[in-house]
Scaffold this motif. Structure first.
Motif, PDB file in Angstrom:
ATOM      1  N   GLU A   1       1.301  -1.213   0.140  1.00  0.00           N
ATOM      2  CA  GLU A   1      -0.147  -0.205   0.499  1.00  0.00           C
ATOM      3  C   GLU A   1       0.971   1.530   0.192  1.00  0.00           C
ATOM      4  O   GLU A   1       1.541   1.565   0.390  1.00  0.00           O
ATOM      5  CB  GLU A   1      -0.443  -0.204   1.093  1.00  0.00           C
ATOM      6  N   VAL A   2       1.083   2.121  -1.030  1.00  0.00           N
ATOM      7  CA  VAL A   2       1.593   3.397  -1.490  1.00  0.00           C
ATOM      8  C   VAL A   2       0.824   4.467  -0.192  1.00  0.00           C
ATOM      9  O   VAL A   2       0.938   5.053   0.083  1.00  0.00           O
ATOM     10  CB  VAL A   2       2.172   3.324  -2.487  1.00  0.00           C
ATOM     11  N   LEU A   3      -0.398   5.184  -0.744  1.00  0.00           N
ATOM     12  CA  LEU A   3      -1.115   6.106  -0.468  1.00  0.00           C
ATOM     13  C   LEU A   3      -0.344   7.159  -0.993  1.00  0.00           C
ATOM     14  O   LEU A   3       0.008   8.456  -0.026  1.00  0.00           O
ATOM     15  CB  LEU A   3      -1.720   6.039   0.496  1.00  0.00           C
ATOM     16  N   LYS A   4       0.500   7.106  -2.155  1.00  0.00           N
ATOM     17  CA  LYS A   4       1.399   8.600  -2.074  1.00  0.00           C
ATOM     18  C   LYS A   4       0.631   9.865  -3.040  1.00  0.00           C
ATOM     19  O   LYS A   4       0.177   9.074  -4.087  1.00  0.00           O
ATOM     20  CB  LYS A   4       2.809   8.429  -2.756  1.00  0.00           C
ATOM     21  N   ARG A   5       0.670  10.927  -3.057  1.00  0.00           N
ATOM     22  CA  ARG A   5       0.283  12.151  -3.836  1.00  0.00           C
ATOM     23  C   ARG A   5       1.047  11.960  -5.200  1.00  0.00           C
ATOM     24  O   ARG A   5       2.767  12.550  -4.631  1.00  0.00           O
ATOM     25  CB  ARG A   5      -0.574  13.143  -2.997  1.00  0.00           C
ATOM     26  N   LEU A   6       0.666  12.589  -5.791  1.00  0.00           N
ATOM     27  CA  LEU A   6       1.856  12.004  -7.381  1.00  0.00           C
ATOM     28  C   LEU A   6       1.987  13.924  -7.440  1.00  0.00           C
ATOM     29  O   LEU A   6       2.842  13.368  -8.040  1.00  0.00           O
ATOM     30  CB  LEU A   6       1.092  11.566  -8.699  1.00  0.00           C
ATOM     31  N   GLN A   7       1.758  15.058  -7.413  1.00  0.00           N
ATOM     32  CA  GLN A   7       1.792  16.178  -7.205  1.00  0.00           C
ATOM     33  C   GLN A   7       3.112  16.710  -6.280  1.00  0.00           C
ATOM     34  O   GLN A   7       3.486  17.350  -6.436  1.00  0.00           O
ATOM     35  CB  GLN A   7       0.778  16.880  -7.054  1.00  0.00           C
TER      36      GLN A   7
ATOM     37  N   ASN B   1      -3.739  21.900 -13.089  1.00  0.00           N
ATOM     38  CA  ASN B   1      -2.598  21.107 -12.918  1.00  0.00           C
ATOM     39  C   ASN B   1      -1.583  21.377 -11.266  1.00  0.00           C
ATOM     40  O   ASN B   1      -0.979  20.180 -11.128  1.00  0.00           O
ATOM     41  CB  ASN B   1      -2.524  19.756 -13.046  1.00  0.00           C
ATOM     42  N   PHE B   2      -1.033  22.667 -12.189  1.00  0.00           N
ATOM     43  CA  PHE B   2       0.233  22.779 -11.280  1.00  0.00           C
ATOM     44  C   PHE B   2       0.320  24.132 -10.503  1.00  0.00           C
ATOM     45  O   PHE B   2       0.040  25.456 -11.118  1.00  0.00           O
ATOM     46  CB  PHE B   2       1.040  22.723 -12.614  1.00  0.00           C
TER      47      PHE B   2
ATOM     48  N   LEU C   1      -4.907  12.421  -6.829  1.00  0.00           N
ATOM     49  CA  LEU C   1      -4.186  11.780  -8.234  1.00  0.00           C
ATOM     50  C   LEU C   1      -2.937  11.183  -7.115  1.00  0.00           C
ATOM     51  O   LEU C   1      -1.769  11.416  -6.415  1.00  0.00           O
ATOM     52  CB  LEU C   1      -3.533  12.957  -8.769  1.00  0.00           C
TER      53      LEU C   1
ATOM     54  N   LEU D   1      -1.291   7.047  -5.888  1.00  0.00           N
ATOM     55  CA  LEU D   1      -0.822   5.877  -6.105  1.00  0.00           C
ATOM     56  C   LEU D   1      -0.980   4.948  -4.882  1.00  0.00           C
ATOM     57  O   LEU D   1      -0.474   5.252  -4.168  1.00  0.00           O
ATOM     58  CB  LEU D   1       0.924   6.223  -6.760  1.00  0.00           C
TER      59      LEU D   1
END
Lengths: 222, 118
Positions: free
Chosen positions: A5-11, A127-128, B104, B106
């Motif tokens: 399980e990672v649950l990391k935000r890609l931004q 998105n940025f 967003l 993973l």
């Protein structure tokens, strides 16, 4: 096989870069305003009209984001305002690291407010986070009043929406009341302005708002 | 094409996780994307395929859990399409609220490690 399980935000990476921009701005007490909108919505024209009214009491600079050419930077330079052109060479949005390096090329000690004109696009720039204090979206009446609901992310994050080219309203299918209604649903705190930079109407309220944004920012920094 | 930046971040995060666990291959990657991001699935998959080539993520199955955005009538609570949010709801109301996710994330990866049985 192992499930992790990672649950990391890609931004996260991009946000860390935006934080570095915020740090540079805080150190130099500079307000950053991210101006977004479709190609041809009137971003550069709005900036020209705004800078003429601001430069008497605020020291401004502009970062011009484009896929190609220096034309917009030349228009700003003609006003005697410090400007840096950021060329994305095909990239459809600005990223914080590009803004960071451009900021370091300006004499920030002599600047109160930097406008970033993002690449003309209603999708990707939303998105940025560039590290800006304020987000402004320019929406020309020629684009149609359906844009707020078609590009909700862009408009939801806007602190102000400038409805531009109001002089063309009689020729366009655009109901300003719809923009206000949909903006109220997307972000009730956002300010909505209606302007014509060509006829120089509606600019006073907008310029006051920019002043206020810069004041609030510098108070927050102190 | 913000999908390219997203695919790069997805690949980087998955590869970092795989390295932390000494994996030899990433079999599956799961992510959650909110509708607000306006991500084009085909573009994201294409970008990921190109970027992951030659890495241990090449050929990974990418599973996407989409979180849709909705416009909801403020009076009767029914969900309407974006094109109807400009009009009047069948209950007569013109008040709509917007609910959208900008997730967003993973969420998980399935890793093949050296001590896995074939």
């Amino acid at each position: 096989m192992m499930r992790i399980e990672v649950l990391k935000r890609l931004q996260e990476q991009s946000e860390a870069e935006a934080d570095e921009v915020r740090q540079v701005l805080a150190q130099n007490r500079v307000t950053l305003i991210n101006v977004m909108g479709s190609p041809g919505s009137g971003k550069t024209t709005l900036l020209e009209a705004t800078l003429k009214r601001l430069t008497t009491d605020l020291k401004c600079a502009v970062l011009e984001g484009d896929l190609a050419t220096l034309q917009d930077a030349e228009r700003i330079a003609d006003l005697g305002v410090p400007v840096a052109q950021l060329l994305t060479e095909g990239g459809c949005h600005l990223k914080p690291n590009l803004v960071h390096s451009a900021l370091l090329r300006l004499d920030l000690s002599a600047i109160d407010c930097v406008f970033v004109e993002n690449v003309g696009n209603l999708v990707c720039p939303a998105n940025f986070d560039l590290g800006e204090h304020t987000r402004v979206v320019v929406l020309s009446v020629a684009e149609g009043d359906d844009k707020t609901s078609k590009y909700p992310y862009m408009f939801k994050q806007a602190d102000a929406v400038v409805v531009s080219k109001l002089d063309l309203l009689p020729l366009c299918r655009f109901d300003p009341a719809r923009t206000r209604r949909e903006m109220h649903a997307l972000n009730p705190k956002a300010a909505v302005f209606e302007i014509s930079a060509v006829q120089e109407t509606g600019l006073e309220a907008w310029v006051r708002w920019v002043h206020h944004a810069v004041e609030q920012c510098s108070t927050g920094l102190r | 094409m913000h999908e390219l930046s997203i695919a790069q971040a997805l690949l980087d995060t998955a590869l970092t996780t795989a390295a932390e666990h000494g994996a030899k291959r990433i079999a599956t990657i799961r992510l959650r994307i909110g509708g607000l991001r306006q991500v084009v699935e085909e573009s994201l998959r294409q970008a990921f395929d190109i970027l992951s080539e030659g890495s241990i993520a090449e050929g990974s199955v990418v599973r996407i859990d989409w979180v849709p955005s909705v416009w909801r009538c403020g009076v009767c609570g029914c969900v309407v399409g974006a094109e109807d949010a400009a009009d009047t709801c069948s209950c007569g109301s013109r008040e709509f609220s917007f609910e959208g996710s900008d997730d967003l994330v993973l969420t998980s990866v399935d890793l093949e490690c050296d001590d896995d049985e074939d």
